[in-house]
Design an enzyme around this catalytic site. Structure first.
Site, PDB file in Angstrom:
ATOM      1  N   HIS A 117      -3.520  -4.776   0.494  1.00  0.00           N
ATOM      2  CA  HIS A 117      -3.208  -5.341   1.754  1.00  0.00           C
ATOM      3  C   HIS A 117      -3.463  -7.198   1.815  1.00  0.00           C
ATOM      4  O   HIS A 117      -4.955  -7.237   1.602  1.00  0.00           O
ATOM      5  CB  HIS A 117      -4.055  -5.262   2.934  1.00  0.00           C
ATOM      6  CG  HIS A 117      -4.368  -3.400   2.789  1.00  0.00           C
ATOM      7  ND1 HIS A 117      -3.272  -3.289   4.271  1.00  0.00           N
ATOM      8  CD2 HIS A 117      -4.217  -2.465   2.458  1.00  0.00           C
ATOM      9  CE1 HIS A 117      -3.638  -2.155   5.038  1.00  0.00           C
ATOM     10  NE2 HIS A 117      -3.919  -1.453   3.600  1.00  0.00           N
ATOM     11  N   CYS A 126       0.893  -0.945  -0.049  1.00  0.00           N
ATOM     12  CA  CYS A 126       0.164  -0.197   0.206  1.00  0.00           C
ATOM     13  C   CYS A 126       0.523   1.459  -0.197  1.00  0.00           C
ATOM     14  O   CYS A 126       1.344   1.536  -0.812  1.00  0.00           O
ATOM     15  CB  CYS A 126      -1.128   0.043   1.063  1.00  0.00           C
ATOM     16  SG  CYS A 126      -2.626   1.085   1.325  1.00  0.00           S
ATOM     17  N   GLU A 133      -2.497  -8.957   4.125  1.00  0.00           N
ATOM     18  CA  GLU A 133      -3.083  -9.517   5.674  1.00  0.00           C
ATOM     19  C   GLU A 133      -4.173  -9.453   5.667  1.00  0.00           C
ATOM     20  O   GLU A 133      -4.385  -9.573   6.797  1.00  0.00           O
ATOM     21  CB  GLU A 133      -2.136  -8.673   5.994  1.00  0.00           C
ATOM     22  CG  GLU A 133      -2.617  -7.105   6.202  1.00  0.00           C
ATOM     23  CD  GLU A 133      -2.611  -6.495   6.032  1.00  0.00           C
ATOM     24  OE1 GLU A 133      -2.444  -5.129   6.028  1.00  0.00           O
ATOM     25  OE2 GLU A 133      -1.780  -6.972   4.186  1.00  0.00           O
TER      26      GLU A 133
END
Length: 273
Positions: free
Chosen positions: A243, A148, A245
């Site tokens: 993202h 990001c 994660e």
């Protein structure tokens, strides 16, 4: 090809109000990666816990080379940073976490990390502490994964322009991401194409001014927004806008494992221990 002359000056602007507020709210007990004192013990416990959790569960260590040298994680004051750390622990990686204003680029260089991960964070690349300079100074010689904000730092470091997304802010939105299958050694090896990714951002690397001589676009959304890029010469510099994660992202763990493989490939190519 990008040259040193193309890199942006190492100028850090004062933090924006949003970034300053994010820093104020973050508890100091999360300072990891210091060289002595209680925080170092906390760091070691976090690393051990991340690794042990996999030994007791899935066999995510399979095929991953163990190495005592750490991957340095630059935390841009983002709550998602430790989810990324958990993923790295699950694949057996040794890592150390430093906030973006708690360590210098020279100090990172002395650590001689296997790789560097630049986390998400609020604001622009100018608000990211040492992140932009880290890409500039260490990226050419160290595998680097930008997430990001990290991708935006890669874009700016090599001549790109970070702008407001023409489609506005997205927060927790799942989008289909397509990637270039013809490229070898990317973060997307073995992933379905397209795959779903979780997005939390209002800024993007501008497509019209994208520095194609230095970087190549490796993934994008249906509406054409740049979702990933890597350096043409230094192929170990890669980043994603979404993202990995996030629970919304279906293949995040595999992307992190692919980053470890990129590190291993770089070490083999350069005869590093």
């Amino acid at each position: 090809m990008a040259t040193a002359a193309r890199l942006l000056p190492k100028i850090q602007s004062p933090a924006s109000p949003a970034v300053a507020e994010a820093r104020r709210r973050r508890p100091s007990s999360l300072r990891l990666g210091v060289t002595s004192g209680p925080a170092r013990t906390l760091k070691q416990k976090l690393v051990a816990k991340s690794a042990v959790s996999v030994v007791e569960g899935e066999n995510a260590f399979d095929g991953v080379k163990q190495d005592t040298r750490p991957i340095i994680v630059i935390d841009n004051y983002d709550s998602f940073t430790y989810n990324l750390c958990q993923y790295m622990g699950e694949v057996g990686a040794n890592f150390e976490v430093y906030r973006n204003d708690d360590i210098t680029v020279e100090e990172i260089k002395k650590i001689s990390p296997r790789g560097i991960l630049i986390s998400p964070g609020p604001g622009t690349p100018q608000d990211s502490g040492i992140s932009l300079q880290t890409v500039q100074d260490l990226g050419p010689s160290t595998p680097l994964f930008g997430v990001c904000m990290g991708l935006q730092c890669i874009g700016e470091a090599f001549g790109g322009k970070v702008v407001r997304s023409p489609y506005g802010v997205v927060h927790g939105k799942g989008s289909l991401v397509h990637y270039e299958e013809k490229l070898d050694g990317t973060l997307f090896s073995g992933l379905p194409n397209p795959f779903q990714a979780g997005r939390y951002h209002s800024l993007v690397i501008e497509k019209d001014s994208f520095p194609h001589d230095a970087l190549e676009i490796t993934a994008w959304t249906d509406d054409g927004l740049i979702m990933a890029a890597r350096h043409r010469k230094y192929k170990h510099i890669q980043g994603v806008q979404f993202h990995p994660e996030s629970i919304i992202t279906t293949e995040g763990r595999l992307m992190v494992k692919n980053f470890i493989k990129i590190i291993e490939g770089y070490e083999a190519l350069n005869c590093l221990p």
